[in-house]
Motif scaffolding. Structure first.
Motif, PDB file in Angstrom:
ATOM      1  N   UNK A  38      31.292  44.761  44.493  1.00  0.00           N
ATOM      2  CA  UNK A  38      31.815  43.403  44.380  1.00  0.00           C
ATOM      3  C   UNK A  38      32.001  42.997  42.921  1.00  0.00           C
ATOM      4  N   UNK A  39      31.076  43.426  42.067  1.00  0.00           N
ATOM      5  CA  UNK A  39      31.116  42.974  40.683  1.00  0.00           C
ATOM      6  C   UNK A  39      31.811  43.948  39.756  1.00  0.00           C
TER       7      UNK A  39
ATOM      8  N   UNK B 238      47.285  40.555  33.817  1.00  0.00           N
ATOM      9  CA  UNK B 238      46.671  39.692  34.829  1.00  0.00           C
ATOM     10  C   UNK B 238      46.692  40.359  36.199  1.00  0.00           C
ATOM     11  N   UNK B 239      47.811  40.972  36.552  1.00  0.00           N
ATOM     12  CA  UNK B 239      47.913  41.639  37.849  1.00  0.00           C
ATOM     13  C   UNK B 239      46.938  42.811  37.926  1.00  0.00           C
ATOM     14  N   UNK B 240      46.824  43.580  36.838  1.00  0.00           N
ATOM     15  CA  UNK B 240      45.921  44.730  36.839  1.00  0.00           C
ATOM     16  C   UNK B 240      44.467  44.280  36.937  1.00  0.00           C
ATOM     17  N   UNK B 241      44.070  43.307  36.112  1.00  0.00           N
ATOM     18  CA  UNK B 241      42.667  42.870  36.099  1.00  0.00           C
ATOM     19  C   UNK B 241      42.291  42.144  37.381  1.00  0.00           C
ATOM     20  N   UNK B 242      43.154  41.235  37.849  1.00  0.00           N
ATOM     21  CA  UNK B 242      42.856  40.535  39.093  1.00  0.00           C
ATOM     22  C   UNK B 242      42.956  41.479  40.287  1.00  0.00           C
ATOM     23  N   UNK B 243      43.906  42.424  40.236  1.00  0.00           N
ATOM     24  CA  UNK B 243      44.011  43.405  41.312  1.00  0.00           C
ATOM     25  C   UNK B 243      42.773  44.270  41.410  1.00  0.00           C
ATOM     26  N   UNK B 244      42.136  44.573  40.282  1.00  0.00           N
ATOM     27  CA  UNK B 244      40.901  45.356  40.306  1.00  0.00           C
ATOM     28  C   UNK B 244      39.802  44.619  41.069  1.00  0.00           C
TER      29      UNK B 244
ATOM     30  N   UNK C 186      36.545  44.329  45.900  1.00  0.00           N
ATOM     31  CA  UNK C 186      36.023  43.511  47.004  1.00  0.00           C
ATOM     32  C   UNK C 186      36.351  44.143  48.349  1.00  0.00           C
ATOM     33  N   UNK C 187      37.553  44.697  48.475  1.00  0.00           N
ATOM     34  CA  UNK C 187      37.926  45.379  49.714  1.00  0.00           C
ATOM     35  C   UNK C 187      37.045  46.605  49.929  1.00  0.00           C
ATOM     36  N   UNK C 188      36.810  47.377  48.870  1.00  0.00           N
ATOM     37  CA  UNK C 188      35.936  48.548  48.994  1.00  0.00           C
ATOM     38  C   UNK C 188      34.520  48.143  49.395  1.00  0.00           C
TER      39      UNK C 188
END
Length: 339
Positions: free
Chosen positions: A270-271, A311-317, A322-324
């Motif tokens: 999660x983190x 932003x897309x890369x960092x927020x997508x991570x 979270x999905x994992x």
């Protein structure tokens, strides 16, 4: 064969129900992740256009340019078009894997992100491994010695470091070490190009950024591990294990700690995405050439395509991690599988 010949109207076999429940669970989580990604795309476009500052004015600052030249540059960058049209062009490029061209570096955003993502993964990877190991060890010892001086000191230090601003902690470490470690960059320019020399130089440059990252992050794992183990210590199966003659160390190692690890393992996933995005401050303080520093450099423009890409890369991570964590939690926790 009995499963195939089950009469109509009877409930499906438990195995089928479990399989269908797992598929529904996974689809729900994946659907939620895709919705989050869609919101990130929209937010990433609108958020940075609300920032103060004009990219064209920044690019031409200190240069004798006419109003016609400024208008031509705005047209070339597409900034003279209506906002809905800009969004459609941005979305079309995103679907093709094209994040645009950086205003500042005049190279494709994907190329610039590709150059910077390696140092970020190195910094975050090493920092996370050390933070998890330290947090789990301290959390287990604190819980098993609950109320002792060690527990009070370890918990107090963890809470203090967790609440400290990251940039302040980094600057404090820079001042405290007195030039013992490099204050910025990833290697020295004159370092020999062989692998061993580069690796040692990189490790030398990583000391302060990794220490800062670990000091801020490890407390989360320590506190969660301590809380989980304190709760686990009252379980009936530990009393049974002691009644069988197992020593305290064996009870802790074989029974208590493995069960208490479950919330911490999911917390790591999660983190992890948050640590990737949170490395912006650490990379900025220590001039670490990763995505965090790239984001800071893009903000000074503002470099809209580069900001949108990072932003897309960092927020997508964060979304992916979270999905994992959600999927892993179902695998590890039988209570979730039974629900």
């Amino acid at each position: 064969m009995s499963d195939v010949l089950a009469p109509t109207g009877e409930p499906p076999p438990a195995r089928a129900r479990r399989g269908g429940g797992a598929a529904r669970y996974a689809l729900n989580k994946v659907g939620g992740a895709l919705l989050s990604v869609a919101m990130i795309v929209v937010l990433g476009f609108l958020l940075f256009r609300a920032l103060p500052g004009d990219p064209v004015q920044t690019m031409t600052r200190g240069r004798p340019v006419s109003a016609e030249q400024i208008a031509e540059l705005q047209a070339r960058l597409g900034l003279d078009r209506p906002l809905p049209e800009q969004f459609l062009r941005y979305l079309g490029g995103l679907l093709r894997g094209d994040l645009g061209v950086s205003y500042t570096f005049n190279v494709p955003v994907t190329q610039k992100i590709g150059e910077r993502i390696g140092p970020t993964l190195l910094l975050v990877g090493v920092g996370t491994v050390l933070a998890v190991a330290l947090g789990l060890w301290l959390g287990a010892r604190s819980a098993w010695r609950r109320g002792s001086r060690f527990d009070k000191a370890a918990t107090g230090i963890a809470l203090t470091l967790w609440s400290a601003p990251t940039f302040w902690l980094g600057l404090l470490l820079l001042s405290a070490t007195g030039g013992l470690f490099p204050s910025g960059g990833i290697t020295y320019p004159d370092t020999p190009p062989d692998f061993l020399s580069q690796a040692l130089d990189t490790a030398h440059h990583m000391v302060l950024p990794v220490l800062t990252l670990v000091a801020v992050v490890y407390a989360q794992y320590q506190l969660v591990m301590r809380s989980s183990l304190v709760e686990e210590m009252t379980a009936d199966h530990l009393l049974t294990a002691r009644a069988k003659g197992l020593r305290d160390d064996q009870v802790r190692r074989r029974h208590a700690v493995p069960n208490a690890l479950l919330p911490t393992v999911t917390l790591v996933f999660l983190h992890l995405g948050l640590v990737v995005s949170g490395a912006i401050t650490v990379e900025t303080v220590f001039s670490w050439p990763g995505l965090g520093l790239l984001t800071y450099e893009a903000l000074r423009g503002p470099d809209l395509p580069l900001l949108q890409g990072t932003f897309i890369v960092l927020a997508g991570a964060v979304v992916v991690m979270n999905l994992a964590a959600d999927l892993l939690y179902r695998v590890l926790d039988p209570r979730v599988r039974a629900s």
